[in-house]
Design a protein around this motif. Structure first.
Motif, PDB file in Angstrom:
ATOM      1  N   ASN A  60       0.888  -1.131   0.218  1.00  0.00           N
ATOM      2  CA  ASN A  60      -0.003  -0.101  -0.177  1.00  0.00           C
ATOM      3  C   ASN A  60       0.789   1.203  -0.044  1.00  0.00           C
ATOM      4  N   HIS A  70       4.200  -1.362  -8.591  1.00  0.00           N
ATOM      5  CA  HIS A  70       3.182  -0.450  -8.984  1.00  0.00           C
ATOM      6  C   HIS A  70       2.906  -0.217 -10.143  1.00  0.00           C
ATOM      7  N   VAL A 109      -3.893   5.152  -3.972  1.00  0.00           N
ATOM      8  CA  VAL A 109      -3.878   3.816  -4.318  1.00  0.00           C
ATOM      9  C   VAL A 109      -5.499   3.205  -4.711  1.00  0.00           C
ATOM     10  N   VAL A 169      -2.173   2.453  -8.866  1.00  0.00           N
ATOM     11  CA  VAL A 169      -1.916   3.850  -8.057  1.00  0.00           C
ATOM     12  C   VAL A 169      -1.998   4.899  -9.107  1.00  0.00           C
TER      13      VAL A 169
END
Length: 203
Positions: free
Chosen positions: A149, A160, A178, A195
């Motif tokens: 996260n 990501h 996120v 993201v």
């Protein structure tokens, strides 16, 4: 009258000759003893006790056979070890998820219990969901499944997945939102985090 030095040299020569003679006699006696011992062990027909070519070949064949048998045993042992290792790998692959599956069973039990209960209040339902979530997190931890996260972190393309870039007060290339958490299994990404990344403000 004899020169004393000559007499001394003659005496030394005589002693050396006597010592040499004694040594030769001792060697001859040893040789005779060896011959006698060989005669005692020789066959009665008087055949030479030295091993023949046939005997030497037979001895070499025996040693070669022993070495071959040892090699066969070592090869068989190696094959058994390889087979056991393959079996262990197959079992590990087949039952790799057993621990995780066992940890997930209480989660399923909690969900089924929540659905089976009638007339639940919102508070009770929330408590049940929170309990189930804690069980799920515990199961993830036991399986070394970590949550990713990355809010406020630098964007990492290895972990990501950027959906868009937006203007924000954060430094450029920083994760500001996120949309979906990512997960890593033993440091290996199994799902990248979705993201939104900051970009420099336009002038």
């Amino acid at each position: 009258m004899q020169d004393p030095n000559q007499a001394s040299q003659n005496a030394a020569t005589q002693e050396a000759a006597e010592a040499k003679s004694a040594s030769a006699q001792s060697a001859m006696e040893r040789d005779l003893d060896a011959v006698a011992a060989a005669a005692d062990t020789a066959p009665e027909n008087g055949i030479d006790s030295m091993p023949s070519l046939e005997d030497a070949l037979r001895q070499a064949e025996l040693k070669a056979s022993e070495h071959h048998d040892a090699w066969l045993r070592a090869k068989a042992e190696t094959e058994n070890l390889r087979r056991r290792a393959q079996d262990d790998i197959a079992k590990a692959s087949k039952f790799a998820a057993e621990k995780f599956a066992t940890a997930m069973l209480p989660v399923k039990d909690s969900l089924e219990a929540a659905l089976a209960t009638e007339n639940q209040t919102v508070e009770k339902l929330r408590e049940g969901v929170e309990l189930t979530l804690r069980q799920l997190v515990s199961a993830f931890e036991s399986a070394r499944l970590a949550e990713e996260n990355p809010v406020g972190q630098k964007f990492d393309p290895n972990k990501h997945q950027a959906i868009s870039m937006i203007e924000a007060d954060a430094e450029p290339n920083t994760v500001v939102t996120v949309l979906q958490k990512g997960y890593l299994l033993s440091e290996r990404v199994i799902r990248p985090a979705m993201v939104m990344v900051s970009k420099g403000k336009s002038q």
